[in-house]
Motif scaffolding. Sequence first.
Motif, PDB file in Angstrom:
ATOM      1  N   ILE A 172      -4.028 105.018  20.810  1.00 18.43           N
ATOM      2  CA  ILE A 172      -4.313 104.692  19.413  1.00 18.43           C
ATOM      3  C   ILE A 172      -3.064 104.131  18.753  1.00 18.43           C
ATOM      4  O   ILE A 172      -3.123 103.169  17.973  1.00 18.43           O
ATOM      5  CB  ILE A 172      -4.821 105.935  18.662  1.00 18.43           C
ATOM      6  N   GLY A 173      -1.910 104.719  19.067  1.00 18.12           N
ATOM      7  CA  GLY A 173      -0.658 104.207  18.525  1.00 18.12           C
ATOM      8  C   GLY A 173      -0.366 102.795  18.989  1.00 18.12           C
ATOM      9  O   GLY A 173       0.075 101.950  18.195  1.00 18.12           O
ATOM     10  N   LEU A 251       5.735 113.229  25.647  1.00 15.15           N
ATOM     11  CA  LEU A 251       4.511 112.435  25.528  1.00 15.15           C
ATOM     12  C   LEU A 251       3.980 112.475  24.098  1.00 15.15           C
ATOM     13  O   LEU A 251       3.523 111.451  23.568  1.00 15.15           O
ATOM     14  CB  LEU A 251       3.457 112.958  26.499  1.00 15.15           C
ATOM     15  N   LEU A 252       4.046 113.641  23.459  1.00 18.90           N
ATOM     16  CA  LEU A 252       3.660 113.743  22.053  1.00 18.90           C
ATOM     17  C   LEU A 252       4.564 112.882  21.187  1.00 18.90           C
ATOM     18  O   LEU A 252       4.107 112.245  20.230  1.00 18.90           O
ATOM     19  CB  LEU A 252       3.723 115.202  21.599  1.00 18.90           C
ATOM     20  N   GLY A 253       5.848 112.847  21.536  1.00 21.09           N
ATOM     21  CA  GLY A 253       6.789 112.015  20.790  1.00 21.09           C
ATOM     22  C   GLY A 253       6.429 110.546  20.852  1.00 21.09           C
ATOM     23  O   GLY A 253       6.509 109.829  19.846  1.00 21.09           O
ATOM     24  N   TYR A 254       6.021 110.079  22.042  1.00 22.14           N
ATOM     25  CA  TYR A 254       5.576 108.685  22.162  1.00 22.14           C
ATOM     26  C   TYR A 254       4.384 108.426  21.240  1.00 22.14           C
ATOM     27  O   TYR A 254       4.329 107.389  20.561  1.00 22.14           O
ATOM     28  CB  TYR A 254       5.177 108.375  23.607  1.00 22.14           C
ATOM     29  N   LEU A 259       2.271 105.865  16.498  1.00 27.72           N
ATOM     30  CA  LEU A 259       1.366 105.971  15.349  1.00 27.72           C
ATOM     31  C   LEU A 259       2.095 105.683  14.043  1.00 27.72           C
ATOM     32  O   LEU A 259       1.571 104.975  13.172  1.00 27.72           O
ATOM     33  CB  LEU A 259       0.740 107.364  15.305  1.00 27.72           C
ATOM     34  N   VAL A 260       3.294 106.198  13.905  1.00 29.56           N
ATOM     35  CA  VAL A 260       4.076 105.966  12.675  1.00 29.56           C
ATOM     36  C   VAL A 260       4.454 104.498  12.563  1.00 29.56           C
ATOM     37  O   VAL A 260       4.309 103.882  11.502  1.00 29.56           O
ATOM     38  CB  VAL A 260       5.324 106.862  12.654  1.00 29.56           C
TER      39      VAL A 260
END
Length: 272
Positions: A172-173, A251-254, A259-260
Amino acid sequence: MSLVNAARAESTKLFSTSIWWILAIVLAVYVAFTSSALGFVLSASATGALGGRGPQPDAAGLPAMLYSTATAVGYVFPLLIGTLLVTAEFRHKTLTPTFLATPRRARVLWGKVAVGVVIGVIYAVIGIAASVGPAAGFLVGYGLDTGFGASDTWALIGRMVIAFVLWVLVGIGVGALVRNQVGAIVGVLVFTQFIEPIGRVAGTFVQGLSDVTRFLPGAAGDALVGSSIFSGATGATTSGTLEWWAGGLVLLGYAVVLLVLGSLVSWRRDIN
């Protein structure tokens, strides 16, 4: 429009199209075939049925390695559906009425994230069933332990679900940042199927390179799960990979960064 209504609208848009179940079928077939092939070769090799003279795989580690096929080779599918969840709207201009109905664009993006979590869980169930079923069948057939009696196996399966969800969010990001659908899909495939695998293989031969490649998305995903046929094939050691929780955070950081950036750079721009 509230976040719940935005998520409901995004859910309707996704599940009213055929792309999600087409990718789900391809995911199931691809993972099941890979798991079956590896399950046969590695199980037979571990028991000496193939008669080879080379090193035999560790039978104790086979269940985790084979079950993790769902994420090791199938992670590209949740990544693609996440990307398509956004880029399809740019391509077909369906974001225009969406933004007119929901002027707060961040809420629309959060709605996609919510739907992404749901589709990530669905893909995880499909992928895990496709990898665990055939692999367990070959393990049983060759008299090897399936690992179902160990808590580590169930922990690995649980982390695979988390990995699938995070991969959808990464997609999505990517879709929010790269509006062009063809460019986004080609970029995803080139990076996941060529650039990162080559980099990770090179990391096993070039001193110090593995300190960098272990932070790549695919390597972080494998670390989160805790096992991977890729790591086994390249001979990567435990010391060269991240802890499972660190892999999950990377992975959450990516996902968060993409997204940001997508929200700040592309999401607020006018739709052409």
